[in-house]
Design a protein around this motif. Sequence first.
Motif, PDB file in Angstrom:
ATOM      1  N   LYS A  88      45.569 -18.899 -35.338  1.00 33.14           N
ATOM      2  CA  LYS A  88      46.413 -20.097 -35.395  1.00 33.14           C
ATOM      3  C   LYS A  88      45.653 -21.366 -35.033  1.00 33.14           C
ATOM      4  CE  LYS A  88      49.633 -17.966 -32.985  1.00 33.14           C
ATOM      5  NZ  LYS A  88      50.826 -17.737 -32.167  1.00 33.14           N
ATOM      6  N   GLN A  89      44.565 -21.232 -34.269  1.00 37.34           N
ATOM      7  CA  GLN A  89      43.782 -22.399 -33.867  1.00 37.34           C
ATOM      8  C   GLN A  89      42.757 -22.808 -34.911  1.00 37.34           C
ATOM      9  OE1 GLN A  89      44.418 -19.844 -31.508  1.00 37.34           O
ATOM     10  NE2 GLN A  89      46.066 -21.096 -30.695  1.00 37.34           N
ATOM     11  N   GLY A  90      42.584 -22.006 -35.952  1.00 39.86           N
ATOM     12  CA  GLY A  90      41.662 -22.354 -37.030  1.00 39.86           C
ATOM     13  C   GLY A  90      40.368 -21.565 -36.979  1.00 39.86           C
ATOM     14  N   ILE A  91      39.626 -21.645 -38.073  1.00 43.84           N
ATOM     15  CA  ILE A  91      38.424 -20.829 -38.229  1.00 43.84           C
ATOM     16  C   ILE A  91      37.322 -21.233 -37.247  1.00 43.84           C
ATOM     17  CG2 ILE A  91      37.452 -22.242 -40.089  1.00 43.84           C
ATOM     18  CD1 ILE A  91      36.431 -19.551 -41.301  1.00 43.84           C
ATOM     19  N   GLU A  92      37.191 -22.537 -36.942  1.00 44.20           N
ATOM     20  CA  GLU A  92      36.147 -22.971 -36.019  1.00 44.20           C
ATOM     21  C   GLU A  92      36.360 -22.363 -34.638  1.00 44.20           C
ATOM     22  OE1 GLU A  92      37.988 -25.171 -37.797  1.00 44.20           O
ATOM     23  OE2 GLU A  92      36.543 -25.990 -39.242  1.00 44.20           O
ATOM     24  N   THR A  93      37.585 -22.424 -34.143  1.00 52.12           N
ATOM     25  CA  THR A  93      37.903 -21.859 -32.831  1.00 52.12           C
ATOM     26  C   THR A  93      37.747 -20.346 -32.840  1.00 52.12           C
ATOM     27  OG1 THR A  93      39.426 -23.665 -32.345  1.00 52.12           O
ATOM     28  CG2 THR A  93      39.697 -21.648 -31.069  1.00 52.12           C
ATOM     29  N   ALA A  94      38.250 -19.698 -33.886  1.00 56.12           N
ATOM     30  CA  ALA A  94      38.161 -18.241 -33.971  1.00 56.12           C
ATOM     31  C   ALA A  94      36.696 -17.795 -33.991  1.00 56.12           C
ATOM     32  CB  ALA A  94      38.892 -17.735 -35.212  1.00 56.12           C
ATOM     33  N   ALA A  95      35.862 -18.465 -34.762  1.00 56.91           N
ATOM     34  CA  ALA A  95      34.437 -18.112 -34.827  1.00 56.91           C
ATOM     35  C   ALA A  95      33.780 -18.271 -33.465  1.00 56.91           C
ATOM     36  CB  ALA A  95      33.724 -18.974 -35.864  1.00 56.91           C
ATOM     37  N   ARG A  96      34.082 -19.369 -32.784  1.00 51.39           N
ATOM     38  CA  ARG A  96      33.502 -19.626 -31.464  1.00 51.39           C
ATOM     39  C   ARG A  96      33.962 -18.568 -30.457  1.00 51.39           C
ATOM     40  NH1 ARG A  96      34.083 -24.598 -31.992  1.00 51.39           N
ATOM     41  NH2 ARG A  96      36.219 -24.742 -31.264  1.00 51.39           N
ATOM     42  N   GLN A  97      35.243 -18.252 -30.439  1.00 52.15           N
ATOM     43  CA  GLN A  97      35.790 -17.277 -29.497  1.00 52.15           C
ATOM     44  C   GLN A  97      35.262 -15.871 -29.768  1.00 52.15           C
ATOM     45  OE1 GLN A  97      36.811 -19.596 -27.223  1.00 52.15           O
ATOM     46  NE2 GLN A  97      38.327 -18.074 -26.701  1.00 52.15           N
ATOM     47  N   CYS A  98      34.966 -15.575 -31.012  1.00 53.33           N
ATOM     48  CA  CYS A  98      34.474 -14.241 -31.391  1.00 53.33           C
ATOM     49  C   CYS A  98      32.957 -14.116 -31.255  1.00 53.33           C
ATOM     50  CB  CYS A  98      34.901 -13.915 -32.822  1.00 53.33           C
ATOM     51  SG  CYS A  98      36.692 -13.743 -33.015  1.00 53.33           S
ATOM     52  N   GLY A  99      32.304 -15.153 -30.725  1.00 55.00           N
ATOM     53  CA  GLY A  99      30.880 -15.073 -30.443  1.00 55.00           C
ATOM     54  C   GLY A  99      29.968 -15.544 -31.558  1.00 55.00           C
ATOM     55  N   PHE A 100      30.505 -16.201 -32.583  1.00 55.02           N
ATOM     56  CA  PHE A 100      29.686 -16.649 -33.708  1.00 55.02           C
ATOM     57  C   PHE A 100      29.298 -18.120 -33.615  1.00 55.02           C
ATOM     58  CE2 PHE A 100      31.391 -12.726 -35.212  1.00 55.02           C
ATOM     59  CZ  PHE A 100      30.436 -12.212 -36.062  1.00 55.02           C
ATOM     60  N   GLY A 101      29.764 -18.814 -32.596  1.00 51.50           N
ATOM     61  CA  GLY A 101      29.432 -20.232 -32.435  1.00 51.50           C
ATOM     62  C   GLY A 101      29.854 -21.043 -33.644  1.00 51.50           C
ATOM     63  N   GLU A 102      28.902 -21.752 -34.219  1.00 44.61           N
ATOM     64  CA  GLU A 102      29.174 -22.599 -35.386  1.00 44.61           C
ATOM     65  C   GLU A 102      28.888 -21.892 -36.712  1.00 44.61           C
ATOM     66  OE1 GLU A 102      30.602 -25.605 -34.879  1.00 44.61           O
ATOM     67  OE2 GLU A 102      30.538 -25.068 -32.751  1.00 44.61           O
TER      68      GLU A 102
END
Length: 85
Positions: free
Chosen positions: A21-35
Amino acid sequence: MASPTPLQGTELVDCARANAKQGIETAARQCGFGEDLNGFSQALKQACESMNLQVKELSELITDDEMILQMGKGEIVAPDSASEL
């Protein structure tokens, strides 16, 4: 809390679902992929395929119940525990 290393498999799918729900940028960061949005997308697609989930976009991981609550058109009514039916 963001993962210090990129998540894989079911952990990745669970984390992506929790942050969709927070968007792909947040999800990627939270899942350890950073940018690294491309790396995140590819890893998420592979993880979903291994779980036999047909997901083309991150938003498809948001469940119907979550979408109803987000739109404010309803609420989930459930007992606090299985013994309180």
